[in-house]
Design an enzyme around this catalytic site. Structure first.
Site, PDB file in Angstrom:
ATOM      1  N   CYS A 145       5.462 -40.533 -10.671  1.00  0.00           N
ATOM      2  CA  CYS A 145       4.056 -40.870 -10.864  1.00  0.00           C
ATOM      3  C   CYS A 145       3.256 -40.874  -9.565  1.00  0.00           C
ATOM      4  O   CYS A 145       2.142 -41.372  -9.532  1.00  0.00           O
ATOM      5  CB  CYS A 145       3.925 -42.231 -11.552  1.00  0.00           C
ATOM      6  SG  CYS A 145       4.589 -43.612 -10.598  1.00  0.00           S
ATOM      7  N   HIS A 205     -16.451  -7.642   1.402  1.00  0.00           N
ATOM      8  CA  HIS A 205     -15.446  -8.547   1.976  1.00  0.00           C
ATOM      9  C   HIS A 205     -15.658  -9.976   1.487  1.00  0.00           C
ATOM     10  O   HIS A 205     -14.721 -10.654   1.039  1.00  0.00           O
ATOM     11  CB  HIS A 205     -15.523  -8.489   3.504  1.00  0.00           C
ATOM     12  CG  HIS A 205     -14.609  -9.448   4.198  1.00  0.00           C
ATOM     13  ND1 HIS A 205     -15.009 -10.718   4.566  1.00  0.00           N
ATOM     14  CD2 HIS A 205     -13.315  -9.339   4.563  1.00  0.00           C
ATOM     15  CE1 HIS A 205     -13.998 -11.342   5.138  1.00  0.00           C
ATOM     16  NE2 HIS A 205     -12.963 -10.530   5.151  1.00  0.00           N
ATOM     17  N   MET A 253      -5.928  -7.051   8.533  1.00  0.00           N
ATOM     18  CA  MET A 253      -5.342  -6.330   9.664  1.00  0.00           C
ATOM     19  C   MET A 253      -6.197  -5.112   9.967  1.00  0.00           C
ATOM     20  O   MET A 253      -7.228  -4.887   9.336  1.00  0.00           O
ATOM     21  CB  MET A 253      -3.887  -5.967   9.358  1.00  0.00           C
ATOM     22  CG  MET A 253      -2.972  -7.185   9.354  1.00  0.00           C
ATOM     23  SD  MET A 253      -1.252  -6.792   8.951  1.00  0.00           S
ATOM     24  CE  MET A 253      -1.350  -6.524   7.175  1.00  0.00           C
ATOM     25  N   ARG A 270      -3.574  -1.275  -6.041  1.00  0.00           N
ATOM     26  CA  ARG A 270      -2.788  -2.497  -5.982  1.00  0.00           C
ATOM     27  C   ARG A 270      -3.171  -3.339  -7.192  1.00  0.00           C
ATOM     28  O   ARG A 270      -4.225  -3.118  -7.794  1.00  0.00           O
ATOM     29  CB  ARG A 270      -3.055  -3.277  -4.696  1.00  0.00           C
ATOM     30  CG  ARG A 270      -4.510  -3.653  -4.493  1.00  0.00           C
ATOM     31  CD  ARG A 270      -4.765  -4.177  -3.093  1.00  0.00           C
ATOM     32  NE  ARG A 270      -6.192  -4.293  -2.818  1.00  0.00           N
ATOM     33  CZ  ARG A 270      -6.730  -4.107  -1.626  1.00  0.00           C
ATOM     34  NH1 ARG A 270      -5.977  -3.812  -0.594  1.00  0.00           N
ATOM     35  NH2 ARG A 270      -8.030  -4.243  -1.433  1.00  0.00           N
ATOM     36  N   LYS A 302       0.829  -1.207   0.000  1.00  0.00           N
ATOM     37  CA  LYS A 302       0.000   0.000   0.000  1.00  0.00           C
ATOM     38  C   LYS A 302       0.859   1.251   0.000  1.00  0.00           C
ATOM     39  O   LYS A 302       0.657   2.171  -0.809  1.00  0.00           O
ATOM     40  CB  LYS A 302      -0.913  -0.009   1.223  1.00  0.00           C
ATOM     41  CG  LYS A 302      -1.883   1.157   1.296  1.00  0.00           C
ATOM     42  CD  LYS A 302      -2.770   1.033   2.537  1.00  0.00           C
ATOM     43  CE  LYS A 302      -3.613  -0.218   2.478  1.00  0.00           C
ATOM     44  NZ  LYS A 302      -4.429  -0.424   3.684  1.00  0.00           N
ATOM     45  N   TYR A 328       9.633 -36.296 -17.017  1.00  0.00           N
ATOM     46  CA  TYR A 328       8.192 -36.043 -16.996  1.00  0.00           C
ATOM     47  C   TYR A 328       7.650 -36.245 -15.591  1.00  0.00           C
ATOM     48  O   TYR A 328       8.302 -36.836 -14.721  1.00  0.00           O
ATOM     49  CB  TYR A 328       7.456 -36.978 -17.971  1.00  0.00           C
ATOM     50  CG  TYR A 328       7.444 -38.441 -17.559  1.00  0.00           C
ATOM     51  CD1 TYR A 328       6.438 -38.954 -16.737  1.00  0.00           C
ATOM     52  CD2 TYR A 328       8.436 -39.316 -17.995  1.00  0.00           C
ATOM     53  CE1 TYR A 328       6.427 -40.287 -16.351  1.00  0.00           C
ATOM     54  CE2 TYR A 328       8.432 -40.641 -17.625  1.00  0.00           C
ATOM     55  CZ  TYR A 328       7.431 -41.129 -16.794  1.00  0.00           C
ATOM     56  OH  TYR A 328       7.428 -42.440 -16.407  1.00  0.00           O
ATOM     57  N   SER A 336      10.550 -44.791 -12.682  1.00  0.00           N
ATOM     58  CA  SER A 336       9.422 -43.944 -12.317  1.00  0.00           C
ATOM     59  C   SER A 336       9.391 -43.860 -10.798  1.00  0.00           C
ATOM     60  O   SER A 336       9.329 -44.902 -10.123  1.00  0.00           O
ATOM     61  CB  SER A 336       8.105 -44.521 -12.835  1.00  0.00           C
ATOM     62  OG  SER A 336       7.029 -43.669 -12.517  1.00  0.00           O
ATOM     63  N   GLY A 378      -8.280  -6.562   4.294  1.00  0.00           N
ATOM     64  CA  GLY A 378      -9.170  -6.719   5.436  1.00  0.00           C
ATOM     65  C   GLY A 378      -8.653  -7.586   6.563  1.00  0.00           C
ATOM     66  O   GLY A 378      -9.351  -7.812   7.543  1.00  0.00           O
ATOM     67  N   ARG A 410      -3.496   2.946   8.554  1.00  0.00           N
ATOM     68  CA  ARG A 410      -3.834   1.684   7.900  1.00  0.00           C
ATOM     69  C   ARG A 410      -2.617   0.763   7.829  1.00  0.00           C
ATOM     70  O   ARG A 410      -1.482   1.225   7.750  1.00  0.00           O
ATOM     71  CB  ARG A 410      -4.327   1.929   6.469  1.00  0.00           C
ATOM     72  CG  ARG A 410      -5.539   2.820   6.341  1.00  0.00           C
ATOM     73  CD  ARG A 410      -5.831   3.101   4.874  1.00  0.00           C
ATOM     74  NE  ARG A 410      -6.903   4.057   4.663  1.00  0.00           N
ATOM     75  CZ  ARG A 410      -8.178   3.734   4.474  1.00  0.00           C
ATOM     76  NH1 ARG A 410      -8.540   2.459   4.468  1.00  0.00           N
ATOM     77  NH2 ARG A 410      -9.094   4.664   4.287  1.00  0.00           N
TER      78      ARG A 410
END
Length: 889
Positions: free
Chosen positions: A839, A463, A114, A347, A34, A859, A771, A112, A103
């Site tokens: 896997c 909110h 804090m 933001r 902020k 992979y 694997s 929201g 703030r």
């Protein structure tokens, strides 16, 4: 009360406090998101009320030492003097009163979570001065009662519900429905009631000295960093606990100063759909918390130009400036005071997964960002949100009411009216819908636990809406027809009553609330989803396969971009109507009976394999030979013994009992399973290999291109693997010779024990691929029984920080990961062309995919629906992006 610059200013303070003009957007670690953005907007020349930032370093020192740093208050006084000079007003001066907002502002956005204090600097004296300066006595006392309510709750620790109850009593006495309608006498009385409430509940009055008020407010914001809702949010978002928060102190501007004032929240693009148009809510004659609290019905941003044409045009320009500067969608808080526009905060905006994909693709196509950044913009977790369910299109839900489509997706669950109860029910495995008049930050833990959120009040930037979108949970807000009775634990819509525990369904994409359970379906992502994944595929090195045993699953996996099957569990083919054949093999009296049973199993297995190979034609299919112990195919011996005691077993039942007792083991996961079972029953693996290769030969003769990989499970010694691989290879060559075709195949093994990982160089003499079965490897490395520790031990270990993450969810990099690294290095030292995959369930976890990329695997393989997640995570790994970081929130 406009903010005007003056020609003379004191020298700029240094140290713990930074004025807006001295900071910039690159200092998020020091100034918080902020503060850094306010400093950056000041540098851009946008209309930002003046202020300063108490740094995160000061917060960390306070949290560490239990007291503020020695020179903090000195730095703060110097910064305050500079702010007073810039604003042309003084804190506590009844002639020229300066009011402040205090703030929080952490490195990462925590909306929201804090605490905030507004209108600091007002008291019984300055309220009269404010009334004189503004010419609006009602406004002045409204500002005063808001300050008392916030300061009393946040700084003095008074229960916020007590203020709300007092406000409701005062509104009832005045006969009004909203606080904005309270007459001036009612507001004056209310400030006296609030002041007395604080003295009674806190044991002291609010300090008269406004500087002391400021000191205590700053410390309260510091303390709120460790409040429950902040801790819960950080845990959910993966934000470190040691960052601390900055505190932004800024001149107040007032959206509730008469009819030519207002306040709102705007997004440069639609955060729900990603459409390239401004989006948001605003209210005339209101302050910021009125918009997000959901108490008053908001107006759409498109209506702003009707009443404030000049300010609406300026806001449009500011939104364009911010999006171009930040090269992203911005969330902007603004206030209009006496027809003057002020930008209070910006933001990078939270967005739904759908919007994230569309924005990334649109911005790349617009030239605002390149494709590399577009791929980086979307997190795998957001992609998972896009796969959330929706109501079955053919369903005919009993719609109770409608509201705003605040966060997309659909959910079904039991009605629950408070956060604690929602958390408790969810812990029992019961899906819940959290139902509230409106949510508050204190409800966060219940929102995390719930399947979805429903509120009777609140707009699209309330909110509930913002938090639900961030979590990817369905939410319906502002359902006006809904009456929530917390005390009686019921909700009513007209004459219909729904009690706590009753099941409802919500559709956050359409704003529907339905009674009972509505069938849900998973969407089929297209458009920007497919485009972005294709862009990501260009960057990634790591292949992505799927764990699939059935043709339908394999087809879905291929549709979602799987490049083969990394794990086909053949035991799943032995269940259902095949179970009698398996038991026939187990109960066989001699080799002939056993072979007859195996031959029958082979026929059905051949059909299964053929269907799978046809779906995956041209792509590798890794088939794991039977892995689990045979007792899993037999009844529970304890239950059979009970039946025997009751005289209920016939000869066949007693035969099953004897077999179940024979194959029963104290620790079956470490007993007769995997290749150990194959060695004592060699006909089993020969049957499976023959069935697989006969199926491959059939596909080949039909013009297909089967790519077969045969995986031997649970090998721990090279001699084991040599023996079983020899049988497999001999069977493969015999079948191919019989069929007269050539099929590409590999023989490899699963690395799922620490010994196998440590002796990988020996196993690689025979295996053409490894694997990594990281589910079992994790169990054996940690000595954890997954089924036992997940519910009982893991929550405590994570809560106490004994483990950084659940090792069954995210691959342990230093323990299990080290075993994998050893196996990779030693295996490839013996066989440079050794093919390596993973896997386990970790194959769909973004952090684990990143680790697999680092370790050089070829992979990963995961469940079909997580294939897109793994594709994007693999692209992020190749681009060097830490997946799932809260930095991208």
């Amino acid at each position: 009360m406009t903010a005007t610059a003056t020609s003379t200013t004191p020298s700029m303070p240094k140290g713990w406090v930074v004025p807006f003009p001295e900071g910039d957007g690159s200092q998020r670690d020091l100034l918080g998101g902020k503060g850094a953005n306010l400093a950056e907007m000041t540098r851009l020349g946008l209309p930002v009320p003046p202020g300063f930032i108490v740094t995160t370093e000061a917060c960390r020192a306070f949290l560490r030492d239990g007291e503020v740093p020695d020179t903090l208050w000195e730095d703060l006084r110097a910064a305050l003097a500079h702010l007073e000079s810039t604003a042309g007003r003084r804190l506590g001066d009844p002639e020229r009163p300066l009011l402040l907002s205090v703030r929080s502002g952490a490195r990462y956005s925590m909306p929201g979570m804090m605490d905030t204090v507004l209108n600091l600097g007002i008291d019984d004296v300055t309220v009269e001065g404010l009334a004189r300066v503004t010419g609006d006595r009602r406004f002045a006392f409204d500002a005063y009662r808001r300050f008392l309510q916030l300061y009393g709750k946040v700084v003095m620790g008074v229960d916020g519900a007590l203020f709300e109850e007092a406000l409701q009593r005062q509104m009832g006495k005045a006969g009004v429905a909203e606080d904005a309608e309270l007459p001036i006498d009612g507001l004056v009385d209310l400030t006296k009631v609030f002041a007395e409430l604080i003295r009674r509940e806190a044991g002291e009055a609010i300090p008269r000295d406004p500087v002391e008020q400021l000191h205590r407010a700053v410390q309260a914001v510091f303390h709120s960093w460790n409040g429950r809702r902040a801790r819960d949010y950080r845990r959910m978002e993966g934000i470190a606990d040691d960052l601390g928060t900055a505190v932004t102190v800024q001149q107040m501007v007032f959206g509730n100063l008469g009819s030519r004032s207002g306040t709102g929240v705007a997004f440069t693009r639609d955060p729900a759909t990603g459409e390239p148009r401004a989006y948001g809510d605003w209210l005339p004659r209101a302050q910021g918390e009125d918009v997000v609290a959901g108490i008053r019905r908001t107006r759409h941003l498109s209506e702003l130009g009707t009443e404030f044409p000049r300010c609406a045009a300026e806001l449009t320009d500011a939104l364009a400036t911010l999006e171009a500067h930040y090269r992203d969608m911005c969330d902007v808080e603004f206030t209009i005071e006496d027809d003057c526009l002020y930008i209070l905060q910006t933001r990078v905006g939270k967005r739904t997964a759908h919007a994230a994909f569309r924005m990334a693709v649109d911005m790349a196509e617009e030239g605002l960002i390149d494709r590399r950044e577009a791929v980086a913009r979307v997190q795998p977790a957001q992609l998972e949100q896009l796969l959330h369910p929706r109501f079955e299109p053919t369903a005919e839900p009993e719609v109770l009411t409608t509201g705003l489509n605040a966060s997309p997706g659909a959910a079904v669950g039991e009605v629950c009216f408070d956060a604690d109860d929602a958390e408790a029910r969810a812990a029992e495995g019961r899906p819940v819908i959290l139902v509230r008049m409106e949510t508050a930050p204190d409800d966060l833990h219940g929102m995390i636990a719930a399947e979805g959120i429903l509120t009777a009040r609140g707009g699209l930037v309330s909110h509930a809406a913002v938090v639900a979108r961030g979590m990817g949970k369905p939410a319906v807000c502002g359902a006006d027809g809904l009456v929530v009775d917390d005390k009686r634990r019921i909700l009513t819509v007209g004459e219909v009553t729904v009690a706590e525990g009753d099941v409802i369904s919500i559709d956050g994409s359409r704003g529907l609330v339905a009674r009972g359970e509505v069938p849900l379906v998973t969407p089929e992502p297209t458009g920007a989803f497919a485009t972005l994944l294709e862009w990501g595929d260009v960057f990634r090195r790591l292949g992505v396969r799927a764990n699939a045993d059935l043709p339908a699953d394999a087809a879905k996996a291929r549709e979602l971009g799987a490049e083969g099957i990394g794990l086909c569990r053949t035991e799943h083919m032995f269940l259902g109507d095949r179970l009698p054949l398996v038991r026939r093999m187990i109960l066989a009296d001699d080799e002939a009976d056993e072979q007859a049973a195996l031959d029958a199993l082979g026929e059905v297995q051949r059909d299964d394999f053929r269907a799978l190979l046809e779906v995956m034609d041209g792509l590798p299919v890794t088939v794991r030979l039977l892995d689990p112990p045979l007792h899993e195919f037999l009844p529970d011996p304890a239950e059979l013994l009970v039946s025997e005691a009751k005289g209920e077993l016939d000869d066949k039942g007693r035969e099953l009992l004897a077999a179940a007792q024979y194959w029963s083991e104290a620790n079956p996961m470490l007993g007769t399973r995997g290749c150990r079972l194959g060695i004592i029953k060699p006909g089993l693996y020969v049957m499976q290999t023959r069935a697989l290769l006969e199926a491959a030969a059939d596909v080949k003769r039909s013009g297909g291109d089967p790519q077969v990989e045969i995986m031997v499970p649970l090998t721990v010694t090279a001699r084991e693997l040599d023996l079983v691989a020899g049988w497999v290879r001999e069977t493969v060559e015999a079948v191919l010779a019989e069929a007269g075709v050539d099929v590409t195949y590999r023989i490899g093994t699963m690395i799922e024990t620490p010994r196998a990982a440590l002796r990988a160089d020996q196993l690689a003499q025979t295996a053409e691929f490894f694997s990594f079965g990281t589910n079992d490897l994790t169990q054996m490395a940690f000595g954890f029984s997954r089924d036992d520790v997940e519910a009982r031990i893991m929550p405590t270990y994570l809560e106490r920080g004994l483990l950084e993450a659940d090792p069954f969810g995210t691959l342990d990099p230093t323990g299990v990961g080290r075993l994998v690294r050893i196996a990779v290095e030693e295996g490839r030292s013996a066989r440079p062309d050794l093919h390596l995959g993973l896997c386990g369930e970790h194959g769909g976890d973004p952090a684990s995919v990143h680790l697999c990329h680092e370790m050089g695997l070829d992979y990963v393989s995961c469940s079909p629906m997580r294939v897109p997640v793994a594709r994007l995570a693999a692209a992020h790994a190749a681009l060097g992006i830490t997946t799932g970081s809260a930095a991208d929130a």
